[in-house]
Write a protein that holds these residues in place. Sequence first.
Motif, short mmCIF file in Angstrom:
data_model
loop_
_atom_site.label_atom_id
_atom_site.label_comp_id
_atom_site.label_asym_id
_atom_site.label_seq_id
_atom_site.Cartn_x
_atom_site.Cartn_y
_atom_site.Cartn_z
N ASN A 205 12.69 46.34 -3.13
CA ASN A 205 12.08 47.62 -3.45
C ASN A 205 13.11 48.74 -3.52
O ASN A 205 12.76 49.92 -3.46
CB ASN A 205 11.02 47.98 -2.40
CG ASN A 205 11.62 48.05 -1.00
OD1 ASN A 205 12.82 47.83 -0.80
ND2 ASN A 205 10.79 48.36 -0.01
N SER A 210 8.05 47.82 -5.86
CA SER A 210 7.76 46.39 -5.93
C SER A 210 6.34 46.09 -6.41
O SER A 210 6.04 44.98 -6.86
CB SER A 210 7.99 45.72 -4.58
OG SER A 210 7.13 46.27 -3.59
N SER A 211 5.45 47.08 -6.34
CA SER A 211 4.07 46.85 -6.81
C SER A 211 4.02 46.64 -8.31
O SER A 211 3.01 46.15 -8.83
CB SER A 211 3.18 48.04 -6.41
OG SER A 211 3.61 49.23 -7.06
N ARG A 218 6.92 39.95 -6.33
CA ARG A 218 6.64 40.99 -5.35
C ARG A 218 6.58 40.40 -3.94
O ARG A 218 7.04 41.03 -2.98
CB ARG A 218 5.30 41.67 -5.68
CG ARG A 218 4.92 42.73 -4.65
CD ARG A 218 3.59 43.38 -4.94
NE ARG A 218 3.29 44.40 -3.94
CZ ARG A 218 2.20 45.16 -3.94
NH1 ARG A 218 1.30 45.01 -4.90
NH2 ARG A 218 2.01 46.04 -2.99
N ASP A 222 8.83 41.76 -0.92
CA ASP A 222 8.23 42.35 0.27
C ASP A 222 8.72 41.69 1.56
O ASP A 222 8.75 42.32 2.62
CB ASP A 222 6.70 42.25 0.20
CG ASP A 222 6.10 43.20 -0.82
OD1 ASP A 222 6.82 44.13 -1.24
OD2 ASP A 222 4.94 43.01 -1.21
N SER A 243 4.68 52.00 0.77
CA SER A 243 4.27 50.69 0.27
C SER A 243 2.77 50.46 0.43
O SER A 243 2.17 50.85 1.44
CB SER A 243 5.03 49.58 1.00
OG SER A 243 4.60 48.31 0.57
N SER A 245 1.73 47.30 0.06
CA SER A 245 1.70 45.87 0.31
C SER A 245 1.09 45.57 1.68
O SER A 245 1.24 46.33 2.63
CB SER A 245 3.12 45.30 0.24
OG SER A 245 3.14 43.96 0.67
#
Length: 281
Positions: A205, A210-211, A218, A222, A243, A245
């Motif tokens: 990231n 990263s999304s 991803r 993560d 984030s 995530s």
Amino acid sequence: MSAVTESLRVASPGNAFSRSIRDSLVVAKRNLIRMVRIPEVVIFGLIQPIMFVVLFSYVFGGSLDVGGSTSPQVYREFLMAGIFAQTVTFATAGAGAGIAEDMHKGLIDRFRSLPMARGAVLTGRTLADLVQTALTLLVLAVVALLVGWRTHTSFGEVLGAFGLLLLTGYAFTWIGAVIGLSVRTPEAATSGGLVWLFPVTFVSNAFVDSSNMTPWLRHIADWNPFSATVQACRELFGNPGVSTSDAWPMQHPVWASVIYSVLIIAIFRTLAVRKYRSAAA
């Protein structure tokens, strides 16, 4: 080298732990003196991260989406945690090359003839690299401020972020030490120290959200230890890039960064000392 040799020969007695610390500091001093006498090593080490800051800020700023915004200022603040983290991890290549050079020139054999702790040579080297990394981060932070990077948290949290960066950098230098002890030349150590760093730093990231990656990529990003440090620094700096995530390292990045770093040090320091003893036997 003669001054270091004399320091080790006349060192006062003590228990094994205190001797190990003392010997490590003596070796670290030797490497720091060498850096001062060869300033181009430090200078070229500063140029690369500065170029990354300027190029990424002005080439990609305004082109990438961060949290729904394409503002160049937002991207600069998002970017800097990644640049800081990349800088400390890229010190791995220098650490590996330095150890490989000492092995190649026979300096390790000279150290072996002295009454010193076996792991002190490697610990001293990594401590000296940590000092150089701290200097690089200081200069890089000044450059980042000049291009518009700002923090939005307390002074203590900012210091905590830089502390995490140095811990991560120190952990990665032990990976470099293993590489340096596993190859025959400094050139091979430099190449071997960089070839795996590019996927580690770019599948993360650090430079993009990263999304926006495909799901499988991803997931890798993560759980990447590098990503945990980047995310932790963004939170401690108060920079954009929160984030979304559900991965544990992204939900608890500070703890994840510390745990990853401690595990890397424990594993790779053990491997490095074992390889050092084997190579120097």
